[in-house]
Design an enzyme around this catalytic site. Sequence first.
Site, PDB file in Angstrom:
ATOM      1  N   GLU A   1       0.849  -1.200   0.000  1.00  0.00           N
ATOM      2  CA  GLU A   1       0.000   0.000   0.000  1.00  0.00           C
ATOM      3  C   GLU A   1       0.882   1.247   0.000  1.00  0.00           C
ATOM      4  O   GLU A   1       2.102   1.152   0.207  1.00  0.00           O
ATOM      5  CB  GLU A   1      -0.942  -0.006   1.217  1.00  0.00           C
ATOM      6  CG  GLU A   1      -2.058  -1.040   1.087  1.00  0.00           C
ATOM      7  CD  GLU A   1      -3.042  -1.009   2.235  1.00  0.00           C
ATOM      8  OE1 GLU A   1      -3.114  -0.004   2.945  1.00  0.00           O
ATOM      9  OE2 GLU A   1      -3.742  -2.023   2.407  1.00  0.00           O
TER      10      GLU A   1
ATOM     11  N   ARG B   1      -1.433   9.206   8.855  1.00  0.00           N
ATOM     12  CA  ARG B   1      -1.236   7.771   9.148  1.00  0.00           C
ATOM     13  C   ARG B   1      -0.745   7.006   7.924  1.00  0.00           C
ATOM     14  O   ARG B   1      -1.277   7.179   6.819  1.00  0.00           O
ATOM     15  CB  ARG B   1      -2.562   7.171   9.626  1.00  0.00           C
ATOM     16  CG  ARG B   1      -2.530   5.674   9.775  1.00  0.00           C
ATOM     17  CD  ARG B   1      -3.813   5.162  10.376  1.00  0.00           C
ATOM     18  NE  ARG B   1      -4.949   5.324   9.500  1.00  0.00           N
ATOM     19  CZ  ARG B   1      -5.402   4.386   8.671  1.00  0.00           C
ATOM     20  NH1 ARG B   1      -4.807   3.213   8.592  1.00  0.00           N
ATOM     21  NH2 ARG B   1      -6.454   4.624   7.923  1.00  0.00           N
TER      22      ARG B   1
ATOM     23  N   HIS C   1      -8.974   9.773   2.345  1.00  0.00           N
ATOM     24  CA  HIS C   1      -8.529   8.654   1.513  1.00  0.00           C
ATOM     25  C   HIS C   1      -8.674   9.082   0.059  1.00  0.00           C
ATOM     26  O   HIS C   1      -9.724   9.607  -0.329  1.00  0.00           O
ATOM     27  CB  HIS C   1      -9.378   7.412   1.807  1.00  0.00           C
ATOM     28  CG  HIS C   1      -8.770   6.143   1.293  1.00  0.00           C
ATOM     29  ND1 HIS C   1      -8.625   5.892  -0.049  1.00  0.00           N
ATOM     30  CD2 HIS C   1      -8.259   5.071   1.931  1.00  0.00           C
ATOM     31  CE1 HIS C   1      -8.052   4.701  -0.215  1.00  0.00           C
ATOM     32  NE2 HIS C   1      -7.815   4.184   0.982  1.00  0.00           N
TER      33      HIS C   1
ATOM     34  N   ARG D   1      -0.979   9.043   1.578  1.00  0.00           N
ATOM     35  CA  ARG D   1      -2.331   9.509   1.222  1.00  0.00           C
ATOM     36  C   ARG D   1      -2.491  11.015   1.153  1.00  0.00           C
ATOM     37  O   ARG D   1      -3.260  11.532   0.343  1.00  0.00           O
ATOM     38  CB  ARG D   1      -3.321   8.999   2.277  1.00  0.00           C
ATOM     39  CG  ARG D   1      -3.653   7.599   2.031  1.00  0.00           C
ATOM     40  CD  ARG D   1      -4.607   7.071   3.039  1.00  0.00           C
ATOM     41  NE  ARG D   1      -4.531   5.641   2.873  1.00  0.00           N
ATOM     42  CZ  ARG D   1      -4.987   4.771   3.711  1.00  0.00           C
ATOM     43  NH1 ARG D   1      -5.589   5.166   4.810  1.00  0.00           N
ATOM     44  NH2 ARG D   1      -4.873   3.489   3.480  1.00  0.00           N
TER      45      ARG D   1
END
Length: 522
Positions: A117, A386, A243, A290
């Site tokens: 990811e 995060r 997101h 992100r």
Amino acid sequence: MSVFKADILVLGSGVAGLSIAIKSATALPQKRIIVATKANESESNTKYAQGGIAAVWDKLDSFQDHIDDTMVAGDHLNKPEIVKMVVEEAPACMKRLIEWGTDFDHNTEGEIDLGMEGGHSANRILHFKDITGFEVEKTLLEQVDKLPNIEILPYHFAIDLITDHHLGKKIDSSDISCYGAYILNQKTNKIETFLASSVILATGGIGQVYAATTNPVIATGDGIAMAYRAKARIIDMEFVQFHPTALYQPGVSPSFLISEAVRGFGAYLRNKAGTRFMLDIDERAELAPRDVVSRAINKELIFSGDPHVYLDCSHLDMTEFKKHFPNIYDKCKNLGIDPSFQMIPVVPAAHYLMGGIEVDENGYSSIGNLFACGECSRTGLHGANRLASNSLLEALVFGHKIAEEIIQNRSDLKFTFEDIIPEWDEEGTMVPKENVLISHNRKTIQNIMSDLVSIVRSDERLEKALDHLNYLFQDTEKAYEKSKLSPQICELRNLNAIAYLIVNQSIKRRDNKGAFYSLDNL
Ligand code: FAD
Ligand code: SIN
């Protein structure tokens, strides 16, 4: 008077709350553990988690790399000692989950299949197809069922924490203790008093404060708002993660997530002209952290005036794609989008809160007897942004630490205050004649936050948001004072407090870090 006493009172039944309950109940079979939760017992952000859980599992990976990736994503506002602790505890937490029955996907060699990811320098995401959270939540609830000293109370909505304030004591905020919570039993409509020597807030995130969010309707920041009213320290609220790839479906809320693991599998972001715009923004392209990707999409949308960008999966091996992402594939197909040759329309949506109730390395908040765990807490792991799939991990590691702390140092604590806790006073309250006033204010808060306090902020927008919120605060407090309490009015009040905390702490931040970006700090 309905008073219930337990040794441990857990508010919330996601990964944070359930993992604490299971570990404590196993080690302390004589102790009574109550888990109160406001919807059915499985409803939570946890249940919708897709991508997986980050942990160093591959021999070629290293703790140092996971630490570095977490710090880079967090723009180095993370607490290094917490990052190190969480990363090093991660493999043991995964082993515990597997022992409890969680099924992770395996590759053809029979090893756990590790996904990729954004922001990760190695494949280190343990996952179960694209429904990891559903698998984890199911496993945890199965364990809870085996432990007779855990009582789960669904449809029990926590309204407020019981602290010295309710005992009529005037006390300095550094000395306040928590003794339990007032909880609305939604089946009887009565507000009951729950007392415990250890109280844990595990009430999850705040996504519902925004109009466009991946979070389910339960994510209204109740625990953070309760802790704030009880005078706990709440910090880093300006750091909200958007997101990058929520499915674009106007009018549908919450937004369906197209997991970052799809980009980890090789999908490209393109604008309407077909350009892979991330190539010009960051050398990590679609797999940058992100905050970088969401800001880049935001810039594309402002420049083009388009309502969304696209995720292109058409070059990927579709047999493998369907195996890895069956839920996402089915969702797209049901909407008439065939990912093998059609691009998926996506936009950023509010997803995760890095800030929250400040806790120490053992999960203690600034209020005595009160812990916070999971998304409602601010441990220092995430810093300003995060790293993908570090959230379930944080809840599991801190869940373990909190349970250990209770088992070792708090299991013999006794109540001394039971006669002096007052019942909830409902005198003079009425059932509201029209609920539209509540739902209107909820939508107004969501629109203010999405329009004025989103990926890109400015002093002018924040000041305007604050003005609107101040008015809504007065209006909501008036309604709250005279209303017979319902989850709807309590959630509205909580959303108002959360919005205020985000705006107020945003106004105070004078540098752009991680997910926080203001035009006035350039
Ligand atoms: P939750 O799981 O949200 O649980 C909170 C609980 O508290 C719920 O049971 C709720 O009903 C209850 N509650 C709330 N208010 C009250 C109240 N007033 N009274 C009583 N009960 C209350 N993270 C990852 O690490 N990996 C992923 O792949 C991933 N994917 C995600 C995908 C989606 C679509 C979403 C929304 C999030 C994702 N996340 C992921 C983030 C992660 O799922 C959450 O941060 C994590 O599950 C939070 O766990 P929690 O236990 O703190 O809160
Ligand atoms: C995702 O699957 O993209 C969500 C992962 C996360 O929020 O960590």
